[in-house]
Design a protein around this motif. Structure first.
Motif, PDB file in Angstrom:
ATOM      1  N   PHE A 101       0.846  -1.147  -0.128  1.00  0.00           N
ATOM      2  CA  PHE A 101      -0.139   0.133   0.035  1.00  0.00           C
ATOM      3  C   PHE A 101       0.744   1.241  -0.017  1.00  0.00           C
ATOM      4  O   PHE A 101       0.488   2.065  -0.752  1.00  0.00           O
ATOM      5  N   LEU A 102       1.919   1.155   0.810  1.00  0.00           N
ATOM      6  CA  LEU A 102       2.755   2.459   0.885  1.00  0.00           C
ATOM      7  C   LEU A 102       3.620   2.485  -0.347  1.00  0.00           C
ATOM      8  O   LEU A 102       3.675   3.745  -0.859  1.00  0.00           O
ATOM      9  N   GLN A 103       3.901   1.632  -1.129  1.00  0.00           N
ATOM     10  CA  GLN A 103       4.458   1.563  -2.378  1.00  0.00           C
ATOM     11  C   GLN A 103       3.632   2.227  -3.470  1.00  0.00           C
ATOM     12  O   GLN A 103       4.127   3.029  -4.291  1.00  0.00           O
ATOM     13  N   GLN A 104       2.372   1.894  -3.404  1.00  0.00           N
ATOM     14  CA  GLN A 104       1.418   2.170  -4.572  1.00  0.00           C
ATOM     15  C   GLN A 104       1.026   3.618  -4.149  1.00  0.00           C
ATOM     16  O   GLN A 104       0.956   4.419  -5.126  1.00  0.00           O
ATOM     17  N   GLN A 107       4.042   5.773  -5.577  1.00  0.00           N
ATOM     18  CA  GLN A 107       4.059   6.009  -6.888  1.00  0.00           C
ATOM     19  C   GLN A 107       2.786   6.902  -7.490  1.00  0.00           C
ATOM     20  O   GLN A 107       3.097   7.696  -8.313  1.00  0.00           O
ATOM     21  N   ALA A 108       1.924   6.968  -6.707  1.00  0.00           N
ATOM     22  CA  ALA A 108       0.758   7.687  -7.175  1.00  0.00           C
ATOM     23  C   ALA A 108       1.084   9.222  -6.827  1.00  0.00           C
ATOM     24  O   ALA A 108       0.715  10.041  -7.600  1.00  0.00           O
ATOM     25  N   GLN A 109       1.797   9.315  -5.700  1.00  0.00           N
ATOM     26  CA  GLN A 109       2.097  10.541  -5.346  1.00  0.00           C
ATOM     27  C   GLN A 109       3.209  11.259  -6.321  1.00  0.00           C
ATOM     28  O   GLN A 109       3.333  12.532  -6.681  1.00  0.00           O
ATOM     29  N   SER A 110       4.138  10.457  -6.627  1.00  0.00           N
ATOM     30  CA  SER A 110       5.259  10.808  -7.664  1.00  0.00           C
ATOM     31  C   SER A 110       4.588  11.200  -9.199  1.00  0.00           C
ATOM     32  O   SER A 110       5.368  11.624  -9.758  1.00  0.00           O
TER      33      SER A 110
END
Length: 111
Positions: A101-104, A107-110
């Protein structure tokens, strides 16, 4: 003619089905520590009919009682290890979910 020798079954339970089940489940859930009480129960369960057929009624009763005790010990170990396995699955599963969840989220924020 030769007649087959029939032996009477002991009036005491052997608990063999229970002890075999506990041995298999103990080996699956908590290695040899969980399987050991089941193996001991199998040994005592096998002694019940042997001692009864030899005329040792008290020994057969005691072997049956010992088999029952060891089946309960094995059942307790299997139950505890099953609960620990379930708890471990949920704890580790949740940690893996949070990392994904943190990785996704990163990725969404970047984007």
């Amino acid at each position: 003619m030769n007649q087959p020798v029939t032996t009477a079954a002991a009036p005491y339970p052997t608990y063999l089905a229970w002890s075999i089940t506990i041995t298999v489940l103990g080996a699956c859930f908590c290695c040899l520590i969980g399987a050991a009480p089941g193996i001991v129960a199998i040994v005592f369960g096998n002694q019940v009919n042997t001692k009864f057929n030899a005329g040792d009624d008290a020994g057969a009763r005691k072997a049956s009682e010992n088999a029952k005790i060891w089946c309960w010990v094995g059942t307790a170990l299997v139950a505890v290890s099953l609960l620990l396995n379930i708890a471990s699955f949920f704890v580790n599963g949740m940690s893996f979910m949070s990392e994904d969840f943190l990785q996704q989220l990163q990725q969404a924020q970047s984007r």
